[in-house]
Write a protein that holds these residues in place. Structure first.
Motif, PDB file in Angstrom:
ATOM      1  N   GLY A   1      22.379 -10.308 -12.857  1.00 15.24           N
ATOM      2  CA  GLY A   1      21.484  -9.239 -13.679  1.00 15.24           C
ATOM      3  C   GLY A   1      21.852  -7.898 -12.935  1.00 15.24           C
ATOM      4  O   GLY A   1      22.221  -7.938 -11.681  1.00 15.24           O
ATOM      5  N   PHE A   2      21.870  -6.868 -13.517  1.00 18.22           N
ATOM      6  CA  PHE A   2      22.254  -5.573 -13.141  1.00 18.22           C
ATOM      7  C   PHE A   2      21.329  -4.515 -13.558  1.00 18.22           C
ATOM      8  O   PHE A   2      20.583  -4.581 -14.335  1.00 18.22           O
ATOM      9  CB  PHE A   2      23.522  -5.255 -13.865  1.00 18.22           C
ATOM     10  N   GLY A   3      21.169  -3.561 -12.350  1.00 13.73           N
ATOM     11  CA  GLY A   3      20.361  -2.461 -12.689  1.00 13.73           C
ATOM     12  C   GLY A   3      20.199  -1.725 -11.496  1.00 13.73           C
ATOM     13  O   GLY A   3      21.283  -1.734 -10.596  1.00 13.73           O
ATOM     14  N   TYR A   4      19.277  -0.793 -11.259  1.00 13.61           N
ATOM     15  CA  TYR A   4      19.119   0.051 -10.417  1.00 13.61           C
ATOM     16  C   TYR A   4      17.773  -0.242  -9.563  1.00 13.61           C
ATOM     17  O   TYR A   4      16.865  -0.484 -10.076  1.00 13.61           O
ATOM     18  CB  TYR A   4      18.910   1.778 -10.781  1.00 13.61           C
ATOM     19  N   GLU A   5      17.929  -0.566  -8.273  1.00 11.54           N
ATOM     20  CA  GLU A   5      17.039  -1.029  -7.450  1.00 11.54           C
ATOM     21  C   GLU A   5      15.798   0.060  -7.207  1.00 11.54           C
ATOM     22  O   GLU A   5      16.069   1.432  -7.336  1.00 11.54           O
ATOM     23  CB  GLU A   5      17.563  -0.926  -5.874  1.00 11.54           C
ATOM     24  N   LYS A   6      14.415  -0.301  -7.406  1.00  9.40           N
ATOM     25  CA  LYS A   6      13.368   0.691  -7.231  1.00  9.40           C
ATOM     26  C   LYS A   6      13.217   1.107  -5.835  1.00  9.40           C
ATOM     27  O   LYS A   6      13.679   0.412  -4.937  1.00  9.40           O
ATOM     28  CB  LYS A   6      11.853   0.008  -7.588  1.00  9.40           C
ATOM     29  N   LYS A   7      12.733   2.302  -5.617  1.00  5.79           N
ATOM     30  CA  LYS A   7      12.649   2.772  -4.417  1.00  5.79           C
ATOM     31  C   LYS A   7      11.660   2.108  -3.585  1.00  5.79           C
ATOM     32  O   LYS A   7      10.654   1.930  -4.162  1.00  5.79           O
ATOM     33  CB  LYS A   7      12.494   4.277  -4.253  1.00  5.79           C
ATOM     34  N   GLY A   8      11.962   2.006  -2.225  1.00 10.16           N
ATOM     35  CA  GLY A   8      10.805   1.079  -1.374  1.00 10.16           C
ATOM     36  C   GLY A   8      10.377   0.046  -1.809  1.00 10.16           C
ATOM     37  O   GLY A   8       8.994  -0.433  -1.517  1.00 10.16           O
ATOM     38  N   VAL A   9      10.997  -0.933  -2.046  1.00 10.12           N
ATOM     39  CA  VAL A   9      10.674  -2.365  -3.050  1.00 10.12           C
ATOM     40  C   VAL A   9      11.000  -3.195  -1.717  1.00 10.12           C
ATOM     41  O   VAL A   9      11.675  -3.099  -0.818  1.00 10.12           O
ATOM     42  CB  VAL A   9      11.342  -2.546  -4.063  1.00 10.12           C
ATOM     43  N   PHE A  10      10.333  -4.667  -2.314  1.00  2.10           N
ATOM     44  CA  PHE A  10      10.553  -5.763  -1.370  1.00  2.10           C
ATOM     45  C   PHE A  10      12.076  -6.093  -1.139  1.00  2.10           C
ATOM     46  O   PHE A  10      12.760  -5.903  -1.935  1.00  2.10           O
ATOM     47  CB  PHE A  10      10.140  -6.805  -1.991  1.00  2.10           C
ATOM     48  N   GLN A  11      12.333  -6.197   0.184  1.00  3.07           N
ATOM     49  CA  GLN A  11      13.788  -6.726   0.385  1.00  3.07           C
ATOM     50  C   GLN A  11      13.828  -7.830   1.482  1.00  3.07           C
ATOM     51  O   GLN A  11      13.075  -7.737   2.607  1.00  3.07           O
ATOM     52  CB  GLN A  11      14.581  -5.547   1.054  1.00  3.07           C
ATOM     53  N   ARG A  12      14.283  -8.994   1.278  1.00  2.00           N
ATOM     54  CA  ARG A  12      14.321 -10.121   2.221  1.00  2.00           C
ATOM     55  C   ARG A  12      15.067  -9.546   3.221  1.00  2.00           C
ATOM     56  O   ARG A  12      15.852  -9.003   3.089  1.00  2.00           O
ATOM     57  CB  ARG A  12      15.130 -11.219   1.496  1.00  2.00           C
ATOM     58  N   VAL A  13      14.624 -10.083   4.573  1.00  2.00           N
ATOM     59  CA  VAL A  13      15.408  -9.820   5.572  1.00  2.00           C
ATOM     60  C   VAL A  13      16.879 -10.616   5.584  1.00  2.00           C
ATOM     61  O   VAL A  13      16.927 -11.752   5.281  1.00  2.00           O
ATOM     62  CB  VAL A  13      14.890 -10.259   6.874  1.00  2.00           C
ATOM     63  N   ARG A  14      17.843  -9.792   5.584  1.00  2.00           N
ATOM     64  CA  ARG A  14      19.257 -10.424   5.559  1.00  2.00           C
ATOM     65  C   ARG A  14      19.836 -10.604   6.592  1.00  2.00           C
ATOM     66  O   ARG A  14      19.853  -9.916   7.622  1.00  2.00           O
ATOM     67  CB  ARG A  14      19.947  -9.291   4.540  1.00  2.00           C
ATOM     68  N   GLY A  15      20.684 -11.718   6.758  1.00  2.00           N
ATOM     69  CA  GLY A  15      21.458 -12.001   7.822  1.00  2.00           C
ATOM     70  C   GLY A  15      22.390 -13.333   7.553  1.00  2.00           C
ATOM     71  O   GLY A  15      22.353 -13.684   6.794  1.00  2.00           O
ATOM     72  N   ARG A  16      23.353 -13.404   8.560  1.00  2.00           N
ATOM     73  CA  ARG A  16      24.334 -14.524   8.487  1.00  2.00           C
ATOM     74  C   ARG A  16      24.593 -15.320   9.729  1.00  2.00           C
ATOM     75  O   ARG A  16      24.499 -14.460  10.693  1.00  2.00           O
ATOM     76  CB  ARG A  16      25.507 -13.886   7.666  1.00  2.00           C
ATOM     77  N   LYS A  17      25.069 -16.327   9.653  1.00  2.00           N
ATOM     78  CA  LYS A  17      25.419 -17.161  10.693  1.00  2.00           C
ATOM     79  C   LYS A  17      26.760 -16.106  11.254  1.00  2.00           C
ATOM     80  O   LYS A  17      27.447 -15.703  10.629  1.00  2.00           O
ATOM     81  CB  LYS A  17      26.113 -18.432  10.581  1.00  2.00           C
ATOM     82  N   SER A  18      27.061 -16.362  12.605  1.00  2.14           N
ATOM     83  CA  SER A  18      27.970 -15.668  13.313  1.00  2.14           C
ATOM     84  C   SER A  18      29.448 -16.267  13.119  1.00  2.14           C
ATOM     85  O   SER A  18      29.395 -17.528  12.500  1.00  2.14           O
ATOM     86  CB  SER A  18      27.889 -15.575  14.772  1.00  2.14           C
ATOM     87  N   ILE A  19      30.374 -15.660  13.121  1.00  2.00           N
ATOM     88  CA  ILE A  19      31.767 -16.298  12.922  1.00  2.00           C
ATOM     89  C   ILE A  19      31.852 -17.369  13.724  1.00  2.00           C
ATOM     90  O   ILE A  19      32.468 -18.410  13.386  1.00  2.00           O
ATOM     91  CB  ILE A  19      32.984 -15.036  13.003  1.00  2.00           C
ATOM     92  N   ASP A  20      31.486 -17.116  14.957  1.00  2.00           N
ATOM     93  CA  ASP A  20      31.900 -18.520  15.959  1.00  2.00           C
ATOM     94  C   ASP A  20      31.140 -19.773  15.695  1.00  2.00           C
ATOM     95  O   ASP A  20      31.593 -20.761  15.618  1.00  2.00           O
ATOM     96  CB  ASP A  20      31.302 -18.126  17.340  1.00  2.00           C
ATOM     97  N   GLU A  21      29.839 -19.362  14.768  1.00  2.00           N
ATOM     98  CA  GLU A  21      28.990 -20.609  14.275  1.00  2.00           C
ATOM     99  C   GLU A  21      29.722 -21.332  13.324  1.00  2.00           C
ATOM    100  O   GLU A  21      29.602 -22.500  13.012  1.00  2.00           O
ATOM    101  CB  GLU A  21      27.648 -20.194  13.772  1.00  2.00           C
ATOM    102  N   LEU A  22      30.600 -20.538  12.536  1.00  7.20           N
ATOM    103  CA  LEU A  22      30.829 -20.940  11.136  1.00  7.20           C
ATOM    104  C   LEU A  22      32.485 -21.418  11.329  1.00  7.20           C
ATOM    105  O   LEU A  22      32.985 -21.882  10.258  1.00  7.20           O
ATOM    106  CB  LEU A  22      30.956 -19.758  10.180  1.00  7.20           C
ATOM    107  N   THR A  23      33.200 -20.962  12.320  1.00  9.00           N
ATOM    108  CA  THR A  23      34.577 -21.252  12.215  1.00  9.00           C
ATOM    109  C   THR A  23      35.320 -22.158  13.375  1.00  9.00           C
ATOM    110  O   THR A  23      34.669 -22.125  14.627  1.00  9.00           O
ATOM    111  CB  THR A  23      35.131 -19.771  12.402  1.00  9.00           C
ATOM    112  N   SER A  24      35.955 -23.031  13.117  1.00  8.22           N
ATOM    113  CA  SER A  24      36.821 -23.680  14.313  1.00  8.22           C
ATOM    114  C   SER A  24      38.365 -23.321  13.969  1.00  8.22           C
ATOM    115  O   SER A  24      38.600 -22.870  12.773  1.00  8.22           O
ATOM    116  CB  SER A  24      36.453 -24.927  13.974  1.00  8.22           C
ATOM    117  N   TYR A  25      39.138 -23.660  15.165  1.00 10.37           N
ATOM    118  CA  TYR A  25      40.585 -23.246  14.861  1.00 10.37           C
ATOM    119  C   TYR A  25      41.059 -24.455  15.040  1.00 10.37           C
ATOM    120  O   TYR A  25      40.943 -25.260  16.030  1.00 10.37           O
ATOM    121  CB  TYR A  25      40.852 -22.295  15.659  1.00 10.37           C
ATOM    122  N   ASP A  26      42.364 -24.854  14.243  1.00  8.10           N
ATOM    123  CA  ASP A  26      43.250 -25.900  14.403  1.00  8.10           C
ATOM    124  C   ASP A  26      42.399 -27.453  14.832  1.00  8.10           C
ATOM    125  O   ASP A  26      42.432 -27.962  15.637  1.00  8.10           O
ATOM    126  CB  ASP A  26      44.096 -25.707  15.816  1.00  8.10           C
TER     127      ASP A  26
END
Ligand code: FMN
Length: 182
Positions: free
Chosen positions: A157-182
């Motif tokens: 869906g595409f459009g323009y956000e209404k002002k001052g509306v609901f927004q879920r708290v956004r966040g992500r796991k850290s790179i360290d949590e997500l990543t391993s090397y070799d």
């Protein structure tokens, strides 16, 4: 500041993109929809099979029906335009992994559909247009769009956000949590 330093990097876009839950009445211009489609059509796919087609839905009543038949919360309002990503039935067969006789396996077919979706979302962001990804109820959405055999794994869906509306708290796991090397 020169023009170049005002320009957002891809990383800025990756962090800025978000799901919009409430849209204003403002319409998305047809020329912008065209650019969003252009971004989608250049998405990668196994053996360049391009197993998709795009249905642009602008009619308010149809948008409402599509939204009602997606995993959409009570707080959502309908976007100005929906692009349904249609997976063509002739592009895939069976449940094997990879590609056989020019047909994608089920997983590859579904994975492919994420590619144009994300390209479209980032193009819209570049145009200052907000977006949401919607998981359809497959049977009812196929019926609403009168598809015979083809399916719709995802709608955007595409459009323009209404002002001052609901927004879920956004966040992500850290790179360290997500990543391993070799
Ligand atoms: C494949 C896919 C399907 C999604 N389907 C829905 C959906 O049906 N309804 C919805 O509200 N959000 C849907 N989302 C949005 C996610 O909930 C959202 O991206 C996630 O919570 C992270 O929030 P953000 O997009 O604001 O970063 C979908 C996302 C993806 C990638």
């Amino acid at each position: 500041m020169n023009a170049k330093s005002n320009r957002k990097s891809f990383l800025d876009f990756a962090r800025l993109r978000k799901t919009t839950y409430e849209f204003s009445e403002r319409k998305v211009k047809s020329s912008d929809v065209r650019k969003i489609l252009e971004a989608g059509r250049w998405a990668p796919s196994p053996i360049n099979s391009q197993p998709w087609r795009f249905i642009v839905v602008r009619k308010k009543s149809k948008i409402s029906r599509l939204v009602e038949n997606a995993f959409y919360g009570y707080f959502h309002t309908a976007p100005s335009v929906i692009i349904a990503l249609v997976l063509k039935k002739e592009s895939w067969k069976g449940t094997h992994r990879g590609v056989k006789n020019g047909k994608l396996g089920l997983y590859e077919a579904y994975l492919s559909m994420a590619m144009p979706a994300l390209s479209m979302v980032y193009e819209s962001l570049d145009l200052g247009i907000d977006s949401c990804l919607l998981t359809p109820n497959p049977e009812s959405v196929s019926r609403i769009l009168r598809l015979e055999g083809d399916s719709v794994p995802l709608m955007v869906g595409f459009g323009y956000e209404k002002k001052g509306v609901f927004q879920r708290v956004r966040g992500r796991k850290s790179i360290d949590e997500l990543t391993s090397y070799d």
